[in-house]
Design an enzyme around this catalytic site. Structure first.
Site, PDB file in Angstrom:
ATOM      1  N   SER A 330       0.997  -1.218   0.093  1.00 52.51           N
ATOM      2  CA  SER A 330      -0.098   0.106  -0.143  1.00 52.51           C
ATOM      3  C   SER A 330       0.702   1.314  -0.135  1.00 52.51           C
ATOM      4  CB  SER A 330      -1.057  -0.081   1.371  1.00 52.51           C
ATOM      5  OG  SER A 330      -1.732  -1.147   1.120  1.00 52.51           O
ATOM      6  N   ASP A 354     -16.990   0.554  -2.038  1.00 48.62           N
ATOM      7  CA  ASP A 354     -16.065  -0.515  -1.957  1.00 48.62           C
ATOM      8  C   ASP A 354     -16.871  -1.586  -0.772  1.00 48.62           C
ATOM      9  OD1 ASP A 354     -14.299  -2.323  -0.930  1.00 48.62           O
ATOM     10  OD2 ASP A 354     -13.029  -0.575   0.284  1.00 48.62           O
ATOM     11  N   ASP A 369     -10.651  -6.819  -0.421  1.00 52.46           N
ATOM     12  CA  ASP A 369     -10.015  -5.711   0.235  1.00 52.46           C
ATOM     13  C   ASP A 369      -9.329  -6.313   1.400  1.00 52.46           C
ATOM     14  OD1 ASP A 369     -10.614  -2.423   0.026  1.00 52.46           O
ATOM     15  OD2 ASP A 369      -9.703  -3.091   1.897  1.00 52.46           O
ATOM     16  N   HIS A 375     -14.892  -0.489   2.601  1.00 55.71           N
ATOM     17  CA  HIS A 375     -14.820   0.989   3.122  1.00 55.71           C
ATOM     18  C   HIS A 375     -16.074   1.705   2.802  1.00 55.71           C
ATOM     19  CE1 HIS A 375     -10.536   0.330   4.689  1.00 55.71           C
ATOM     20  NE2 HIS A 375     -10.610  -0.302   3.394  1.00 55.71           N
TER      21      HIS A 375
END
Lengths: 649, 386
Positions: A330, A354, A369, A375
């Protein structure tokens, strides 16, 4: 007639004699001519050859080794020193039996088989007659005394004082400064004529780190002394002398205090920390943990010690900062977001939903995810702050591999950073061509999606990540990282590699997003960013060590410690006027926010809150510090010079 | 006999009158040949200068050599005063005396490097082989001059025996260099006596034929090595070849005008072995160059020319043969030494006459020149062979 000969004929005798004398006179003249011709041919015709031979007989060219340049940190603290050390050497020409002498020496001082093997190895290499060959380094006072007492039965044994490299900080800079070590066979064989001359009397060369990359600067230039010797190799006088040019001192960007703090922060975990001065690209700290004591290598490491280092599961000899290739995970998201904005793939207000996974059309594969529940609705800001994978899967898919590759490459991904340290690895920033060439496979859309969150093929060294985040902190000015700040008195200017052209608004947006990673209530690294007197920006990352199969739950408990995720963090501070950029990798540290980010925070604090670090200029001190117990014994500079001169004789 | 005397007298008339005129000259009175003396002084002075350098300015060594020179010159003057007839008359005694000493050397000799060459009498050490260098030509000249010349086979034979016995004794010491010089000093007398060419030719054939057995049965290992070294000094660089390589280097590096007195590196840095004895000409060549060598050789040639001049003008066969032998042997001395140091001849222990350090050979040589001076300055006699 027969009768007649019985009487003496004086006249005939005299005439005969005169005739014979004339004959011998001619003979004498002839032979004399031969002699003179011989001398003429030696002295006139072939004079040059014999003159050369005569000079070769009597003139010996001795090398005078220069003093190796010292290495100081940014504050002028001595990191690499030359220390007198006593060496036991043998002059084979003066020894009847080398084996007997070594056997005798073994009863006096410690000599291992390793020493003996090395000795015989150097004996076989090119050497001048009567040149001493080292057998044992670092004699103790007691050993010197023992040899001195037995001198009468040790013909051809010499104890010489030599300057030996010493690293007072020990393991602190093993990977960055590196070490000098004995020149090995392979190195000897690769030397050209100049180098053979240069190293003939030195025996050591920079093996890794600064010691290697700045070898020429640190070495200086060998001096020469033509001495006249007699047939027994006794030096009678110096005919001509060319003094050596001492090696230049180096001053690094590295700050020992910061380095120590980084090492302490990493503790006994495996990992790497790279801190870069945003303004200059100077490397403030570069740590690979665990480390080792470079002093072990200077005069030849024992097999036992070497094997212990080599076989350690933690591979301390491995420089993680430059050679460790980790999935950037990330930590590349700010760069990806910037790329999306810059390439107009997304806008600052672009949103997606998401659900906790991403799915391509006509494909059942789910790209998960890290947060199973997702999210919710995310834009680029939220995607960075909370590290939404789904958003970046989508972004990567929309952007396409070619644009991702092109944009990321501007931050130095997939290329050597050009740092002034040897053996840097380039990492991997994949492209269609790369995959075609190396794997003979076409690029699949799934590859792009994984690339979006820094997984899949992407690999980067901690140094590359630090360079990337420095480039972000510099708003696109991509600087080459540099360890050395000054060579002698000469300040090395920063080197700009390229400028990433992105609209200022987008920079601001990404800066804000990265700030919120540290300071927003929902930021992934909010704990690391809390209670600070300055604003910082960052991005956490968690890199999978083992790929997680579809529908398989990641359970860190079940995996062995070494299969746990790597914890990553990149960041810079202060936000408004960035001074320091940092990348941290903790192997199997599991959580970028929990493990890596606090380390970065400590470094930020140490650099920005320490008053005397940047402002106050500390004069260069030669003798130094409590880091080594040996430092107390360290002699003054002038003594060292004397030793070096004596040593050259 | 009378008839022959008269004939001789008549032949000598012009010279005799010449001699008569010079009779009152100072040199005749003191029995000194001024030209020869001047040349010898020049040579020995030059020799001392070179020796000073070769011995690293070792004053005690130079002083010792100067003492030898003094003794040698005194010896030369003394010998010059003695009438030559005495030498002729006592030649057998000289010869047997020298021979006896040579035999003594075989049993009581002292020496170094595996050779017994010296006899030690208290603090004085001398080489009997050196005495033979004079005793030999005196004996053979005396022997042959009493016979008709050219010598007949019988006399040649006995002469050769006279040459062979001491030569073999000296070879046994072993001292090849001296034995060659001793043999030559005898053989030269034979040659000057008018030895017939057929003998000379057959001797030459014999010599060539004897090379093979000489090589295998007579020469010592070290002598063989010296000969081999001559042809290929590089084969044994640090051993037997060392001397030759270093002396050639010394000579060659001297160039035309040399490195300068006391500035020879080969000799002063000990690369050149035997630099003050047998190899001293290498020092000279290094420091004074080709010019120095030329000067030395010219000096030698002048001495030899003077010697031969004296020989030709000598009064009878004994004096002629003796003077001729002494002079020619002197040349051989020079030739062998100068040749061997430059790698032209094998290394045999022959010093450079009147230059190399060493007392015995110096004294012997000067005594020889004493004989030459005696022959040169002897008052002419109307009658002889009485």
């Amino acid at each position: 007639m027969q009768e007649h000969q019985h009487f003496k004929n004086y006249h005939v005798e005299s005439r005969t004699f005169t005739g014979r004398v004339l004959l011998t006179s001619i003979l004498i003249l002839g032979l004399t001519a031969v002699l003179l011709y011989r001398y003429y041919s030696l002295q006139v015709t072939n004079h040059e050859d014999y003159a050369t031979q005569s000079d070769n007989n009597r003139i010996l060219v001795q090398t005078i080794s220069p003093q190796r340049g010292l290495i100081f940190d940014a504050d002028g603290k001595l990191l690499a020193d030359n220390r007198p050390s006593y060496i036991l050497s043998l002059v084979p020409e003066n020894i009847k039996s080398i084996d007997d002498t070594i056997t005798l020496l073994r009863t006096l001082v410690t000599i291992t088989d390793n020493h003996v093997n090395d000795f015989y190895k150097s004996l076989k290499t090119n050497r001048r007659p009567y040149q001493a060959i080292p057998l044992r380094f670092r004699l103790t006072e007691e050993e010197i005394a023992k040899i001195a007492v037995n001198e009468y039965r040790l013909d051809g044994v010499e104890v010489q004082a030599k300057l030996v490299r010493d690293y007072p900080a020990g393991s602190l800079f093993a990977h960055s400064i590196g070490y000098v070590g004995k020149i090995n066979d392979r190195e000897w064989n690769n030397f050209d004529e100049d180098k053979v001359k240069r190293y003939q009397s030195v025996h050591t060369i920079g093996k890794i780190g600064i010691e290697k990359s700045y070898e020429d600067v640190l070495f200086g230039e060998v001096g020469y002394r033509n001495v006249e010797i007699n047939a027994r190799m006794r030096v009678l006088r110096t005919l001509e002398q060319q003094n050596p040019i001492q090696g230049k001192d180096l001053r690094l960007h590295i700050n020992s205090r910061l380095q120590q703090i980084a090492v302490d922060a990493l503790g006994d975990r495996r990992g790497a920390v790279v801190a870069i001065d945003v303004e200059t690209g100077g490397v403030l700290s570069i740590v690979s943990s665990p480390s080792y004591d470079p002093n072990l290598f200077v005069t030849g490491i024992s097999y036992k010690n070497y094997n212990a280092l080599r076989n350690s599961l933690d591979i301390p000899l491995f420089d993680r900062a430059l050679q460790g290739r980790y999935p950037p995970a990330s930590t590349i998201k700010p760069m990806m977001g910037l790329g999306g904005l810059s390439e107009k793939v997304i806008s600052r207000s672009y949103k997606i939903f998401d659900p906790g996974f991403y799915q391509l059309e006509n494909d059942d594969r789910l790209y998960r995810d890290w947060k199973r529940t997702g999210h919710g609705i995310v834009n680029v800001h939220k995607a960075i702050v909370q590290s939404s994978d789904t958003f970046f899967y989508d972004l990567a898919f929309r952007m396409g591999v070619d644009r991702i590759h092109h944009f990321g490459a501007q931050f130095g991904l997939g290329q050597k950073t050009g740092i002034d340290l040897p053996s840097e690895r380039r990492g991997l920033w994949p492209s269609r061509e790369w995959k075609k060439q190396t794997q003979r496979l076409p690029w699949f859309p799934g590859d792009t999606i994984n690339l979006g969150i820094g997984q899949g093929y992407a690999l980067a060294t901690p140094l590359q990540l630090a360079t990337m985040v420095t480039t972000i902190a510099n708003r696109g000015k991509h600087l080459q990282p540099q360890v050395v700040k000054m060579i002698g008195e000469e300040l090395l200017p920063p080197k700009i590699i390229n400028q990433v052209e992105v609209d200022e608004r987008y920079w601001d947006h990404i800066f804000k997003s990265m700030k919120d990673v540290m300071h927003a209530p929902n930021g992934t690294a909010r704990r690391a960013g809390s209670k600070s007197s300055y604003m910082m920006a960052g991005k956490t990352g968690t890199a999978q060590v083992v790929g997680i199969k579809q529908n398989e739950k990641y359970d860190s408990e079940a995996l062995r410690e070494r299969h746990r995720d790597h914890a990553l963090f990149v960041g810079f501070a202060p936000l408004d006027n960035p001074k320091i950029a940092v990348s941290v990798i903790v192997e199997n540290g599991e959580s970028g926010s929990g493990t890596a980010a606090p380390i970065a925070r400590k470094i930020f604090d140490a650099h920005l809150l320490h008053k005397s670090s940047a402002q106050k200029k500390v004069p260069i001190k030669l003798s130094a510090t409590s880091l080594s117990p040996l430092s107390a014994e360290r002699s003054s500079q002038s003594q060292r010079i004397k030793l070096a001169q004596r040593d050259a004789q | 006999m009378l008839a022959y005397n008269r004939q001789d007298f008549i032949r000598r008339m012009p010279e005799a009158s010449h001699d008569l005129r010079r009779r009152r000259s100072f040199w005749r009175v003191v029995h000194i040949d001024p030209i020869l003396l001047l040349l010898l002084l020049a040579l020995t002075t030059f020799g001392l200068v070179v020796l000073y350098s070769a011995s690293e300015g070792n004053n005690s060594l130079i002083k010792r050599q100067a003492v030898f020179f003094t003794i040698a010159y005194i010896g030369m003057f003394t010998v010059a005063q003695i009438r030559l007839d005495y030498f002729s008359r006592w030649s057998v005694l000289f010869y047997l005396g020298a021979l006896g000493l040579l035999v003594l050397v075989l049993f009581f000799g002292v020496g170094a490097k595996g050779a017994q060459r010296w006899l030690s009498l208290g603090s004085i050490r001398f080489q009997p082989s050196e005495m033979m260098k004079l005793a030999m030509p005196i004996a053979i000249a005396a022997y042959l001059s009493k016979k008709t010349l050219p010598p007949r086979f019988k006399h040649v034979f006995w002469s050769l025996i006279l040459v062979a016995v001491p030569t073999v004794l000296i070879v046994k010491q072993p001292d090849l260099g001296t034995s060659i010089l001793v043999a030559i000093s005898g053989l030269v007398v034979l040659f000057y006596a008018g030895l017939r060419w057929r003998y000379i030719l057959s001797a030459a054939v014999l010599l060539v034929a004897s090379i093979w057995p000489m090589w295998h049965y007579v020469l010592h290992d070290y002598q063989r090595r010296r000969v081999l070294t001559l042809f290929d000094p590089e084969a044994d660089k640090l051993g037997a070849g060392w001397n030759i390589i270093q002396s050639k280097t010394a000579i060659g590096s001297g160039g035309i005008d040399g490195k300068g007195w006391l500035d020879g590196t080969q000799s002063h840095l000990d690369f050149l072995p035997e630099s003050h004895t047998d190899f001293i000409i290498a020092v000279l060549a290094e420091e004074f160059g080709f010019i120095g060598v030329l000067g030395l050789v010219v000096l030698y040639l002048l001495i030899i020319a003077r010697g031969l001049f004296i020989a030709i003008n000598a009064q009878d066969s004994f004096r002629r043969l003796l003077a001729g032998s002494i002079t020619l042997t002197f040349f051989v001395y020079v030739f062998v030494n100068v040749g061997m140091v430059s790698g032209l001849l094998p290394v045999v222990g022959v010093p450079l006459p009147l230059v190399s350090l060493g007392g015995t050979s110096l004294v012997t040589l000067m005594l020889g020149f004493g004989l030459l001076m005696g022959i040169s300055t002897e008052p002419p006699r109307i009658t002889h062979n009485r």
